[in-house]
Design a protein around this motif. Structure first.
Motif, mmCIF file in Angstrom:
data_model
loop_
_atom_site.group_PDB
_atom_site.id
_atom_site.type_symbol
_atom_site.label_atom_id
_atom_site.label_comp_id
_atom_site.label_asym_id
_atom_site.label_seq_id
_atom_site.Cartn_x
_atom_site.Cartn_y
_atom_site.Cartn_z
ATOM 1 N N GLU A 253 -3.554 3.504 1.155
ATOM 2 C CA GLU A 253 -4.563 2.467 0.995
ATOM 3 C C GLU A 253 -4.348 1.395 2.048
ATOM 4 O OE1 GLU A 253 -4.313 1.145 -3.078
ATOM 5 O OE2 GLU A 253 -4.941 3.115 -3.822
ATOM 6 N N PHE A 254 -5.457 0.770 2.468
ATOM 7 C CA PHE A 254 -5.412 -0.265 3.494
ATOM 8 C C PHE A 254 -6.176 -1.490 3.016
ATOM 9 C CE2 PHE A 254 -4.858 3.755 5.638
ATOM 10 C CZ PHE A 254 -3.750 3.503 6.430
ATOM 11 N N ASN A 255 -5.689 -2.666 3.386
ATOM 12 C CA ASN A 255 -6.309 -3.937 3.003
ATOM 13 C C ASN A 255 -7.396 -4.311 3.997
ATOM 14 O OD1 ASN A 255 -4.454 -4.137 0.892
ATOM 15 N ND2 ASN A 255 -2.966 -5.160 2.201
ATOM 16 N N ALA A 256 -8.378 -3.449 4.119
ATOM 17 C CA ALA A 256 -9.493 -3.679 5.041
ATOM 18 C C ALA A 256 -10.684 -2.856 4.553
ATOM 19 C CB ALA A 256 -9.107 -3.268 6.461
ATOM 20 N N PRO A 257 -11.888 -3.292 4.880
ATOM 21 C CA PRO A 257 -13.065 -2.533 4.486
ATOM 22 C C PRO A 257 -13.145 -1.196 5.218
ATOM 23 C CG PRO A 257 -13.701 -4.393 5.851
ATOM 24 C CD PRO A 257 -12.230 -4.524 5.594
ATOM 25 N N ASN B 86 0.852 -1.180 0.000
ATOM 26 C CA ASN B 86 0.000 0.000 0.000
ATOM 27 C C ASN B 86 0.889 1.230 0.000
ATOM 28 O OD1 ASN B 86 -2.598 -1.296 0.184
ATOM 29 N ND2 ASN B 86 -2.007 -1.886 2.234
ATOM 30 N N SER B 87 1.007 1.863 -1.160
ATOM 31 C CA SER B 87 1.921 2.994 -1.261
ATOM 32 C C SER B 87 1.421 4.176 -0.443
ATOM 33 C CB SER B 87 2.116 3.399 -2.723
ATOM 34 O OG SER B 87 0.897 3.844 -3.275
ATOM 35 N N PHE B 88 2.373 4.889 0.084
ATOM 36 C CA PHE B 88 2.116 6.077 0.890
ATOM 37 C C PHE B 88 2.527 7.286 0.061
ATOM 38 C CE2 PHE B 88 4.003 9.016 4.212
ATOM 39 C CZ PHE B 88 2.788 9.484 4.683
ATOM 40 N N VAL B 89 1.598 8.207 -0.122
ATOM 41 C CA VAL B 89 1.873 9.439 -0.854
ATOM 42 C C VAL B 89 1.933 10.579 0.152
ATOM 43 C CG1 VAL B 89 1.010 11.065 -2.588
ATOM 44 C CG2 VAL B 89 0.742 8.597 -2.946
ATOM 45 N N PHE B 90 2.986 11.378 0.058
ATOM 46 C CA PHE B 90 3.166 12.541 0.920
ATOM 47 C C PHE B 90 3.680 13.663 0.034
ATOM 48 C CE2 PHE B 90 5.408 15.466 3.635
ATOM 49 C CZ PHE B 90 4.759 15.433 4.858
ATOM 50 N N GLU B 91 2.882 14.714 -0.092
ATOM 51 C CA GLU B 91 3.279 15.859 -0.907
ATOM 52 C C GLU B 91 3.074 17.126 -0.096
ATOM 53 O OE1 GLU B 91 0.730 15.565 -4.298
ATOM 54 O OE2 GLU B 91 1.763 13.793 -5.080
ATOM 55 N N ALA B 92 4.130 17.924 -0.005
ATOM 56 C CA ALA B 92 4.048 19.209 0.684
ATOM 57 C C ALA B 92 4.015 20.313 -0.366
ATOM 58 C CB ALA B 92 5.242 19.388 1.609
ATOM 59 N N ILE C 18 -12.374 1.116 -2.104
ATOM 60 C CA ILE C 18 -11.747 0.845 -3.390
ATOM 61 C C ILE C 18 -11.831 -0.650 -3.667
ATOM 62 C CG2 ILE C 18 -10.248 2.876 -3.412
ATOM 63 C CD1 ILE C 18 -7.979 1.184 -2.342
ATOM 64 N N GLU C 19 -11.508 -1.033 -4.886
ATOM 65 C CA GLU C 19 -11.647 -2.409 -5.337
ATOM 66 C C GLU C 19 -10.976 -3.392 -4.382
ATOM 67 O OE1 GLU C 19 -10.502 -5.058 -9.253
ATOM 68 O OE2 GLU C 19 -10.500 -2.882 -9.413
ATOM 69 N N GLY C 20 -11.614 -4.527 -4.200
ATOM 70 C CA GLY C 20 -11.055 -5.586 -3.368
ATOM 71 C C GLY C 20 -11.379 -5.435 -1.896
ATOM 72 N N ASN C 21 -12.475 -4.746 -1.580
ATOM 73 C CA ASN C 21 -12.888 -4.536 -0.186
ATOM 74 C C ASN C 21 -11.785 -3.837 0.604
ATOM 75 O OD1 ASN C 21 -14.914 -4.642 1.756
ATOM 76 N ND2 ASN C 21 -14.183 -6.583 2.595
ATOM 77 N N ARG C 22 -11.176 -2.853 -0.050
ATOM 78 C CA ARG C 22 -10.080 -2.089 0.530
ATOM 79 C C ARG C 22 -10.533 -0.652 0.749
ATOM 80 N NH1 ARG C 22 -5.827 -1.642 -2.867
ATOM 81 N NH2 ARG C 22 -4.315 -1.671 -1.184
#
Length: 168
Positions: free
Chosen positions: A21-25, A3-9, A119-123
């Motif tokens: 993103e997380f692998n959980a509903p 699950n990529s982490f995006v951080f933009e300042a 998001i897709e996959g119950n994520r």
């Protein structure tokens, strides 16, 4: 699944944008962000953690918590909830405080939007936008370890969601 982490300042706009993103509903991720007993298990980069003193998750309510290190509390913060749409988003005003929730005069603050989407996959995808009023404050957050600490916390949330799956 990674699950990529995006951080933009965006220094000019004085905003930090994060997404993960997380692998959980969505229901489980929402609870992990809004219930004190779950927040206390994942927020804060090891060896630090947070300890919640007050959690009133309602518009006008506050979340008062301490960042605790190996040698004890290192500081207090409070978030005042300004808008909540259950399962979808919450907005808060965040600032440093004392242990009673009184704000520290002259301390930096931010307005935070936290949004959740299935998001897709119950994520679940979580998007956070932190807006600051002063350049010095966003600089402190953008360059002072907030990115790394947030990434570590989100990784700890992954572990919690996997370990607690049967309990949610």
């Amino acid at each position: 699944m990674t699950n990529s982490f995006v951080f933009e300042a965006d220094m000019a706009a004085k905003k930090i944008y994060m997404s993960r993103e997380f692998n959980a509903p969505i229901e489980k991720v929402w609870r992990a962000f809004t219930e004190a007993d779950l927040l206390d298990k994942w927020v804060g980069p090891k060896p630090y953690k947070i300890t919640t003193k007050i959690m009133e998750f309602k518009v006008g309510g506050i979340w008062l918590y301490a960042m605790v290190g190996p040698d004890g509390p290192v500081g207090w913060s409070r978030a005042e909830f300004t808008a909540i749409e259950n399962g979808s988003y919450f907005y808060s005003i965040n600032m440093f405080s004392d242990e009673n929730g009184s704000t520290v005069e002259g301390a930096p603050s931010s307005v935070t939007e936290t949004k959740f989407s299935s998001i897709e996959g119950n994520r679940t995808k979580v998007e956070v936008v932190k807006a600051f009023t002063h350049e010095a404050t966003i600089k402190m957050f953008a360059e002072g370890g907030f990115k790394e600490g947030s990434a570590m916390g989100y990784n700890q949330l992954d572990e919690l969601l996997a370990a607690e799956e049967a309990k949610f």
